[in-house]
Structures are given as structure tokens and as C-alpha cells.
Design an enzyme around this catalytic site. Structure first.
Site, PDB file in Angstrom:
ATOM      1  N   GLY A 199      39.254  33.103  20.789  1.00  0.00           N
ATOM      2  CA  GLY A 199      40.159  32.303  21.790  1.00  0.00           C
ATOM      3  C   GLY A 199      41.454  33.167  21.824  1.00  0.00           C
ATOM      4  O   GLY A 199      41.479  34.206  21.472  1.00  0.00           O
TER       5      GLY A 199
ATOM      6  N   ASP B 137      45.199  20.915  27.005  1.00  0.00           N
ATOM      7  CA  ASP B 137      44.517  21.952  27.145  1.00  0.00           C
ATOM      8  C   ASP B 137      42.975  21.646  27.296  1.00  0.00           C
ATOM      9  O   ASP B 137      42.103  22.217  26.605  1.00  0.00           O
ATOM     10  CB  ASP B 137      44.397  22.925  26.176  1.00  0.00           C
ATOM     11  CG  ASP B 137      44.269  24.491  26.666  1.00  0.00           C
ATOM     12  OD1 ASP B 137      43.868  24.545  27.810  1.00  0.00           O
ATOM     13  OD2 ASP B 137      43.851  25.431  25.831  1.00  0.00           O
TER      14      ASP B 137
HETATM   15  P1  ADP Z   1      42.023  28.918  20.867  1.00  0.00           P
HETATM   16  O1  ADP Z   1      43.105  28.265  20.577  1.00  0.00           O
HETATM   17  O2  ADP Z   1      42.052  30.676  20.541  1.00  0.00           O
HETATM   18  O3  ADP Z   1      41.357  28.955  22.182  1.00  0.00           O
HETATM   19  P2  ADP Z   1      39.769  27.504  19.881  1.00  0.00           P
HETATM   20  O4  ADP Z   1      39.978  26.541  18.718  1.00  0.00           O
HETATM   21  O5  ADP Z   1      39.424  26.816  21.407  1.00  0.00           O
HETATM   22  O6  ADP Z   1      40.843  28.616  19.971  1.00  0.00           O
HETATM   23  O7  ADP Z   1      38.418  28.274  19.437  1.00  0.00           O
HETATM   24  C1  ADP Z   1      37.844  29.282  20.482  1.00  0.00           C
HETATM   25  C2  ADP Z   1      36.149  29.347  20.335  1.00  0.00           C
HETATM   26  O8  ADP Z   1      36.009  29.523  19.281  1.00  0.00           O
HETATM   27  C3  ADP Z   1      35.845  27.968  21.170  1.00  0.00           C
HETATM   28  O9  ADP Z   1      35.795  28.069  22.506  1.00  0.00           O
HETATM   29  C4  ADP Z   1      34.572  27.964  20.452  1.00  0.00           C
HETATM   30  O10 ADP Z   1      33.570  28.896  21.275  1.00  0.00           O
HETATM   31  C5  ADP Z   1      34.648  28.641  19.168  1.00  0.00           C
HETATM   32  N1  ADP Z   1      34.996  27.771  18.251  1.00  0.00           N
HETATM   33  C6  ADP Z   1      36.269  27.142  17.866  1.00  0.00           C
HETATM   34  N2  ADP Z   1      36.157  26.037  16.866  1.00  0.00           N
HETATM   35  C7  ADP Z   1      34.956  26.063  16.432  1.00  0.00           C
HETATM   36  C8  ADP Z   1      34.024  25.294  15.456  1.00  0.00           C
HETATM   37  N3  ADP Z   1      34.613  24.271  14.793  1.00  0.00           N
HETATM   38  N4  ADP Z   1      32.828  25.664  15.493  1.00  0.00           N
HETATM   39  C9  ADP Z   1      32.035  26.477  16.065  1.00  0.00           C
HETATM   40  N5  ADP Z   1      32.799  27.232  17.007  1.00  0.00           N
HETATM   41  C10 ADP Z   1      33.863  26.820  17.228  1.00  0.00           C
HETATM   42 MG    MG Z   2      40.674  27.098  23.132  1.00  0.00          MG
END
Ligand code: ADP
Ligand code: MG
Length: 333
Positions: A37, A151
Site C-alpha cells: 500500500g 478511502d
Molecule cells: P495502505 O494504507 O498502504 O493502502 P492497506 O491497508 O490498504 O494499506 O493494505 C494494502 C494491501 O495489502 C491491500 O490492498 C491488500 O491487498 C493487502 N492487505 C491489507 N490488509 C490485509 C489483510 N488483513 N489480509 C490480507 N491482505 C491484506
Molecule cells: Mg489501501
């Protein structure tokens, strides 16, 4: 400088209490990167205490924006630990190590956007309804607690291996029911956030707009105006008529749902609570819709990987045929 800021803020018992004192490197093993992310990478890991699998978002807070990041982490943790709902990703704790926060949460199979990348075919309407219904339930819970997500998009909607839909990523969330700042991901942003007329506040309806954009994103595999750069998209969102689903093959309840979310004037948009009663979501569907979809994705992934492997084997074979055993022997020596 950061170490001082961090040490200072950790003296505040309310902040110190947000972080576990344990060493995360000892507690979590088998880390494997599963996502990336804007604020850090996400890993699959095993909790050695419970032997359960978990997801860890590792967020660095060193470098130029250290202070801002540190405060962002405190905000996300503060917010996440107060949330408890079947459609919100379950928070399990936060650890600090070497200028990185380890935000531990329930492990999911991935985001809806990860799924779209594998599924080159469009999702069925029933599948979209199940995903949007789950996300909207999470959203209505947030709104009932006077928070705004800010978001909402397929990348922040996760699916668990058991087919549950979970809202995630509270990095941009507002803890107040109205706000002013320019926050979000450009193509999903509502006209009122973009216009941000002096001092005018917006509210939870911004999430309803983004949910409408997410419907189009899932149905068409990308949000409207995705071919445009962010600046141009932002300008066009405020100027154009609201986007609609391109194909006429979608049902009228689905088209109407998207249309209701994408009213340019937030006052004309229904609240998340009201939207939960929309016929698009209330149509009957099997309870296994999401698990079936995940199964389909798994088979699709296997097929793609098998294909790739076959192609590679074929390539190696044809190279061998080309070079002949002599060339091979030479390479070996
Ligand atoms: P950011 O704030 O950097 O966008 P996210 O929380 O959206 O971070 O996480 C980025 C990506 O990581 C998500 O789009 C997903 O693909 C993966 N991801 C996030 N949380 C989880 C989780 N609990 N289990 C599996 N994959 C996750
Ligand atoms: Mg995200």
C-alpha cells in the site's frame, strides 16, 4: 529528532498504551509479503503464541515525513482498536521495532481489487451485490459512530477465506462526522471534497459517492476516468455529469443503486443506512456467493500458473532442441 518525538509521545500513558511492549520479531514468524500500500507493505505471518495466521501491515516512520507518519500511525491504531463489527477487519494489536510499526490484524485472502486483477472476466451482478452489501454494512457502522472512511475503493475491501467482506485501511479516516481536508484517492473522490469551498464541511456522504465509484470499478475493472491523470480526473469529476455503468446489460436495480450513490449534490445522496434497504442489495442470493467467487478465483489462478509453467517448459524444450545436446554439455562445463 524522531526518536525524541517518539520517546516524548510514548511518555504519554494514553499513547504508550496503544503499543505492545513485546518484540514482534519474536512473536511473529514466516513473514511473507502479500500486499503493498501507500504507507507500507502487508505480510502474512504466524503468531507463535496462538499458532494462528495474521496479517501485518508494517509501516516505517523514519525519513523526511517521519513526524507525519508517526502521527498517522497513532491515529490509525486509535481508531482501529475502537471498531468491532463483522464487516470491519479485526484489529489484533500494534508493535514497534526499529522505526517501524507492526499493525497486526486478521488475515484475509486479499482485496477485491486483487481479485479483479486475476479475474480478467467481469464479476457477476450477484457477486458485486454481495461485496457492496458487506462493505456498506461496515460503512453504516462507521457512520453511526460519527466517523468517515474517506478511502472507499476495491483495494480497501478485503475478503476472508470464509467469504466475509471486511472494510480495511483506516489511514485516511476521520474521527469526526464532518471534515474539511482534501483526502482520498483521486478517481474515487466526491465532487464536494474536490471543490472544498472555503471552510465548507463535508460529511459521511463522501463515502457513499466513493462506494458508487467502487461499484463501477468492480463491474468494469476500473473506475471512471481511469485513463486520465489524477489532476484531469479531479477536474472532470466536478464538471461532468455523474458517471454511470457503461453496459446496458446490468439490471435496473443495479443501475439505480449506482445512480443514487453518484448524485453530485451530497444532499440528494441517500445515507449509508438508507441505502442498506435498496432493492439491489435485498434481492435474494445464495449465502455462498463470495466463497464460490473465491473458489473460482483460486481455480483461475491455478490455471494461469499452470499455463505459465507449461509455456516455460515448452520454451526450455524448444531451446534445448535448438541448441542440441552439444550446446547443453558446453553450458554445463
Ligand atoms: P495502505 O494504507 O498502504 O493502502 P492497506 O491497508 O490498504 O494499506 O493494505 C494494502 C494491501 O495489502 C491491500 O490492498 C491488500 O491487498 C493487502 N492487505 C491489507 N490488509 C490485509 C489483510 N488483513 N489480509 C490480507 N491482505 C491484506
Ligand atoms: Mg489501501
Amino acid at each position: 529528532m524522531l526518536s525524541t518525538i517518539q520517546a516524548q509521545s510514548l511518555k504519554d500513558p494514553e499513547i504508550a498504551e496503544l503499543f505492545s511492549k513485546e518484540d514482534p520479531e519474536k512473536r511473529f514468524t514466516n513473514l511473507r509479503k502479500v500486499g503493498q500500500g501507500g504507507f507500507g507493505a502487508v505480510f502474512f505471518a504466524r503468531d507463535v503464541h496462538t499458532n494462528n495466521v495474521v496479517a501485518i501491515k508494517r509501516m516505517p516512520y523514519s525519513g523526511k515525513k517521519a513526524m507525519e507518519r508517526w502521527q498517522g500511525i497513532i491515529k490509525e491504531v486509535r481508531l482501529l482498536r475502537t471498531l468491532k463489527h463483522p464487516n470491519i477487519v479485526e484489529y489484533k494489536g500494534c508493535y514497534l521495532r526499529e522505526h517501524r510499526a507492526w499493525l497486526v490484524m486478521q488475515y484475509c485472502s486479499g482485496s477485491v481489487s486483487d481479485l479483479l486483477e486475476f479475474h480478467k472476466m467481469p464479476l457477476q451482478e450477484m457477486e458485486i451485490a454481495a461485496i457492496i452489501h458487506g462493505a456498506l454494512q461496515g460503512l453504516a457502522y462507521l457512520h453511526s459512530r460519527a466517523m468517515i472512511h474517506r478511502d472507499i475503493k476495491a483495494g480497501n475491501i478485503l475478503l476472508t477465506p470464509r467469504g466475509r467482506v471486511k472494510l480495511a485501511d483506516f489511514g485516511f479516516a476521520s474521527m469526526a462526522s464532518s471534515a474539511k481536508s482534501f483526502v482520498g484517492t483521486p478517481h474515487w473522490m466526491s465532487p464536494e471534497i474536490i471543490l472544498g469551498r472555503n471552510e465548507e464541511q463535508y460529511d459521511s456522504k463522501v463515502d457513499v459517492w466513493s462506494l458508487g465509484i467502487t461499484c463501477i470499478e468492480i463491474a468494469e475493472r476500473e473506475p471512471p476516468l481511469f485513463a486520465m491523470n489524477a489532476m484531469r480526473a479531479l477536474y472532470l469529476i466536478t464538471r461532468n455529469n455523474p458517471p454511470t455503468l457503461q453496459s446496458n446489460e446490468w439490471s435496473s436495480p443495479f443501475r439505480n443503486f449506482v445512480e443514487s450513490c453518484l448524485q453530485k449534490n451530497p444532499k440528494d445522496r441517500p445515507t449509508s443506512k438508507k441505502l442498506l434497504k435498496h432493492p439491489f442489495l435485498l434481492r435474494e442470493r445464495p449465502t455462498t456467493v463470495v466463497t464460490d467467487l473465491l473458489q473460482r478465483a483460486k481455480e483461475e489462478k491455478k490455471r494461469v500458473l499452470d499455463n505459465l509453467r507449461n509455456r516455460k517448459t515448452k520454451k526450455v524444450l524448444s531451446q534445448e532442441a535448438h541448441q542440441g545436446p552439444a550446446a547443453e554439455a558446453q553450458e554445463e562445463s
